[in-house]
Write a protein that holds these residues in place. Sequence first.
Motif, PDB file in Angstrom:
ATOM      1  N   PHE A  72      40.895  45.334  47.102  1.00  0.00           N
ATOM      2  CA  PHE A  72      39.541  45.014  46.652  1.00  0.00           C
ATOM      3  C   PHE A  72      38.531  45.287  47.771  1.00  0.00           C
ATOM      4  O   PHE A  72      37.486  45.898  47.539  1.00  0.00           O
ATOM      5  CB  PHE A  72      39.447  43.546  46.199  1.00  0.00           C
ATOM      6  N   GLN A  73      38.829  44.826  48.983  1.00  0.00           N
ATOM      7  CA  GLN A  73      37.920  45.064  50.106  1.00  0.00           C
ATOM      8  C   GLN A  73      37.701  46.559  50.320  1.00  0.00           C
ATOM      9  O   GLN A  73      36.564  47.005  50.482  1.00  0.00           O
ATOM     10  CB  GLN A  73      38.477  44.429  51.389  1.00  0.00           C
ATOM     11  N   LYS A  74      38.776  47.324  50.284  1.00  0.00           N
ATOM     12  CA  LYS A  74      38.653  48.773  50.478  1.00  0.00           C
ATOM     13  C   LYS A  74      37.798  49.411  49.384  1.00  0.00           C
ATOM     14  O   LYS A  74      37.021  50.325  49.654  1.00  0.00           O
ATOM     15  CB  LYS A  74      40.036  49.424  50.533  1.00  0.00           C
ATOM     16  N   LYS A  75      37.927  48.918  48.162  1.00  0.00           N
ATOM     17  CA  LYS A  75      37.116  49.422  47.050  1.00  0.00           C
ATOM     18  C   LYS A  75      35.633  49.130  47.313  1.00  0.00           C
ATOM     19  O   LYS A  75      34.773  49.993  47.109  1.00  0.00           O
ATOM     20  CB  LYS A  75      37.581  48.760  45.752  1.00  0.00           C
ATOM     21  N   VAL A  76      35.340  47.927  47.789  1.00  0.00           N
ATOM     22  CA  VAL A  76      33.961  47.551  48.114  1.00  0.00           C
ATOM     23  C   VAL A  76      33.444  48.429  49.245  1.00  0.00           C
ATOM     24  O   VAL A  76      32.334  48.973  49.170  1.00  0.00           O
ATOM     25  CB  VAL A  76      33.869  46.051  48.500  1.00  0.00           C
TER      26      VAL A  76
END
Length: 157
Positions: A72-76
Amino acid sequence: MNNIFFYETEIGIIGIRENGKAIINIYFSKIENGDNMEETNLIKDTFIQIKEYIKGKRIKFDLPLEPQGTEFQKKVWQELLKIPYGQTRAYKDIAVAVGNEKASRAIGMANNKNPIPIIIPCHRVIGSNGKLVGYAGGLNIKEKLLNIEKTDVNKGE
């Protein structure tokens, strides 16, 4: 082994950490973490690009990045890379872009965990009311970075 090196800049101390092939962290203070204290070519190139950015002469970074975080962090963080120089987005805008319009708070937490600030431009994310909120390097640095992007100095790459 990772390498790290620190520089004094107009916005304060910047530490750059790499893993031999990509940038993995940018810090706004000196840290002791057991890494090899060495100014490698990749670290030097990163610092040169950051200096050019601070002076208003660079609007895009051209560096290998390997931020470590959850999916999720990488997507953000990937979404943050899409925010154009000189523009801002609200946390809700990023939430919508990653497919969960109710995730504004989670977006804020992912922003807070961004390991490569400046280059992954979490400073371009602001509150929906237009106010500057939260920044790992402090709101004064966030404001300085946004002001750099407002000035119309030679915006060449």
